[in-house]
Enzyme design. Structure first.
Site, short mmCIF file in Angstrom:
data_model
loop_
_atom_site.label_atom_id
_atom_site.label_comp_id
_atom_site.label_asym_id
_atom_site.label_seq_id
_atom_site.Cartn_x
_atom_site.Cartn_y
_atom_site.Cartn_z
N LYS A 291 12.52 25.46 0.66
CA LYS A 291 14.13 25.82 0.33
C LYS A 291 15.05 24.51 0.12
O LYS A 291 15.78 24.27 -1.02
CB LYS A 291 14.84 26.78 1.20
N ARG B 77 11.69 16.46 13.16
CA ARG B 77 12.54 17.49 13.92
C ARG B 77 12.24 18.10 15.21
O ARG B 77 11.07 18.48 15.29
CB ARG B 77 12.95 18.68 12.78
N ARG C 139 6.04 17.52 8.80
CA ARG C 139 7.30 16.97 7.99
C ARG C 139 7.88 15.81 9.00
O ARG C 139 7.90 15.91 10.07
CB ARG C 139 8.36 18.32 8.06
N ARG D 186 21.27 34.57 7.16
CA ARG D 186 20.09 34.73 7.87
C ARG D 186 20.30 36.03 8.72
O ARG D 186 19.02 36.46 9.29
CB ARG D 186 19.85 33.64 8.87
N ARG E 157 10.80 30.39 15.39
CA ARG E 157 11.33 30.66 14.08
C ARG E 157 11.09 31.44 13.25
O ARG E 157 11.84 32.39 12.51
CB ARG E 157 11.60 29.10 13.39
P1 AP5 Z 1 11.20 21.90 3.21
O1 AP5 Z 1 11.79 22.02 1.93
O2 AP5 Z 1 12.10 21.29 4.31
O3 AP5 Z 1 11.43 23.48 3.88
P2 AP5 Z 1 12.69 24.50 4.24
O4 AP5 Z 1 12.36 26.05 3.56
O5 AP5 Z 1 13.79 23.94 3.78
O6 AP5 Z 1 12.23 24.62 5.87
P3 AP5 Z 1 13.20 24.54 6.99
O7 AP5 Z 1 12.29 24.22 8.07
O8 AP5 Z 1 14.02 23.52 6.91
O9 AP5 Z 1 14.01 25.83 6.80
P4 AP5 Z 1 14.44 26.52 8.03
O10 AP5 Z 1 15.17 27.54 7.68
O11 AP5 Z 1 13.46 26.93 9.24
O12 AP5 Z 1 15.48 25.14 8.72
P5 AP5 Z 1 17.09 25.01 8.74
O13 AP5 Z 1 17.20 23.66 8.72
O14 AP5 Z 1 17.57 25.97 7.72
O15 AP5 Z 1 9.84 21.66 3.32
C1 AP5 Z 1 9.11 21.93 4.49
C2 AP5 Z 1 7.92 20.68 4.45
O16 AP5 Z 1 6.97 21.10 3.30
C3 AP5 Z 1 8.70 19.22 4.16
O17 AP5 Z 1 7.83 18.33 4.66
C4 AP5 Z 1 8.05 19.03 2.70
O18 AP5 Z 1 8.29 18.11 1.84
C5 AP5 Z 1 6.90 20.20 2.40
N1 AP5 Z 1 7.00 20.79 1.21
C6 AP5 Z 1 7.97 21.66 0.44
N2 AP5 Z 1 7.59 22.16 -0.54
C7 AP5 Z 1 6.31 21.94 -0.51
C8 AP5 Z 1 5.18 22.27 -1.67
N3 AP5 Z 1 5.43 23.09 -2.73
N4 AP5 Z 1 3.95 21.94 -1.35
C9 AP5 Z 1 3.79 21.46 -0.22
N5 AP5 Z 1 4.41 20.80 0.71
C10 AP5 Z 1 5.87 21.10 0.40
O19 AP5 Z 1 17.52 25.74 10.22
C11 AP5 Z 1 16.93 25.21 11.34
C12 AP5 Z 1 17.71 25.76 12.56
O20 AP5 Z 1 19.15 25.61 12.39
C13 AP5 Z 1 17.31 27.14 12.75
O21 AP5 Z 1 16.37 27.53 13.34
C14 AP5 Z 1 18.58 27.59 13.60
O22 AP5 Z 1 18.48 27.29 14.92
C15 AP5 Z 1 19.76 26.86 12.87
N6 AP5 Z 1 20.32 27.56 11.93
C16 AP5 Z 1 20.26 27.27 10.41
N7 AP5 Z 1 21.11 28.17 9.65
C17 AP5 Z 1 21.35 29.17 10.49
C18 AP5 Z 1 21.96 30.19 10.15
N8 AP5 Z 1 22.37 30.74 8.99
N9 AP5 Z 1 21.87 31.04 11.37
C19 AP5 Z 1 21.76 30.85 12.71
N10 AP5 Z 1 21.05 29.54 12.98
C20 AP5 Z 1 20.95 28.92 11.91
#
Ligand code: AP5
Length: 216
Positions: free
Chosen positions: A14, A156, A123, A89, A167
């Site tokens: 994403k 991270r 990552r 979420r 997660r």
């Molecule tokens: P990446 O693009 O970073 O993936 P992502 O879907 O953004 O994954 P996240 O882990 O950031 O999502 P998340 O929703 O768990 O975390 P968030 O920061 O929102 O890609 C991942 C890896 O794969 C990278 O190394 C990339 O290079 C690689 N990659 C990408 N595309 C690829 C492809 N096509 N092929 C191969 N490799 C690829 O949330 C973190 C924490 O914050 C949560 O756990 C929670 O504690 C809190 N939080 C955030 N938002 C909320 C909310 N709305 N409500 C409550 N808590 C929240």
């Protein structure tokens, strides 16, 4: 208008795709994960509170996340829309969002969980400029150093396997039901998130540009 929500499991790509598309669409990329990590790094009271949940892979309480997102949306750079990455979420967050703004499309990143663990554990990111790498699929040119600013890359704290499992569980229990919520509104689009980033980007562009009168 491009008022878009990117929905999908941890590691689905994403953030990678939002960073690629936002500039072309002329809209900000709003990641609640990034907003929260910035608050943690700054040591604000909200950051200290959020860190207790994030470290273990748990969702941060709805009221904190809604507050931080509403403040960001009020900044006034969303005339053409926005990409919401990682929000909403939970059902409560989706209902709070509906009270703040309309949403045009929800892009649901579809990818088997088995492909995601390695993406997350490999990552690395640059704490200075936010560029995201992957040691296997998008490695930096020099070992552990950001291509853009030469800073050291970090992992991270919630990308450890145990936190990743938590997660995934939170995603399945609380976020997957949102697909039905948005499908019932007729704005849900499934995106095949497998394959290289370029292929996913192409699918996304095709879907996003199919909004009548809104070509890239
Ligand atoms: P990446 O693009 O970073 O993936 P992502 O879907 O953004 O994954 P996240 O882990 O950031 O999502 P998340 O929703 O768990 O975390 P968030 O920061 O929102 O890609 C991942 C890896 O794969 C990278 O190394 C990339 O290079 C690689 N990659 C990408 N595309 C690829 C492809 N096509 N092929 C191969 N490799 C690829 O949330 C973190 C924490 O914050 C949560 O756990 C929670 O504690 C809190 N939080 C955030 N938002 C909320 C909310 N709305 N409500 C409550 N808590 C929240």
């Amino acid at each position: 208008m491009y008022r878009l929500v990117f929905l999908g499991p941890p590691g689905a790509g994403k953030g990678t795709q939002a960073a690629r598309l936002a500039g072309d669409l002329g809209v900000p990329h709003l990641s609640t994960g990034e907003l929260l990590r910035a608050a943690v790094a700054a040591g604000t009271p909200l950051g200290v509170e959020a860190d207790r949940f994030m470290r273990g892979g748990h969702l941060v309480p709805d009221d904190l996340v809604v507050r931080i997102l509403a403040e960001r949306l009020a900044r006034g750079d969303t005339a053409r829309g926005f990409i919401l990455d990682g929000f909403p979420r939970t059902r409560a967050q989706a209902e709070a969002l509906a009270r703040i703004t309309a949403i045009d499309r929800v892009l649901d990143f579809d990818i088997p969980e088995t492909l995601l663990l390695e993406r997350l554990t490999e990552r690395r990111s640059c704490p200075k400029c936010g560029t995201v790498y992957n040691l296997k699929t998008r490695p930096p040119r020099a070992d552990s150093v950001c291509d853009r600013d030469g800073g050291p890359l970090t992992q991270r704290s919630d990308d450890r396997p145990e936190a990743v499992r938590t997660r995934f569980a939170a995603y399945r229990e609380l976020t997957v039901p949102l697909t039905e919520y948005y499908r019932a509104q007729g704005i849900l689009e499934r995106i095949d998130a497998t394959g290289p980033p370029e292929a996913v980007e192409e699918r996304l562009r095709r879907t996003v540009t199919s909004v009548p009168g809104e070509g890239l």
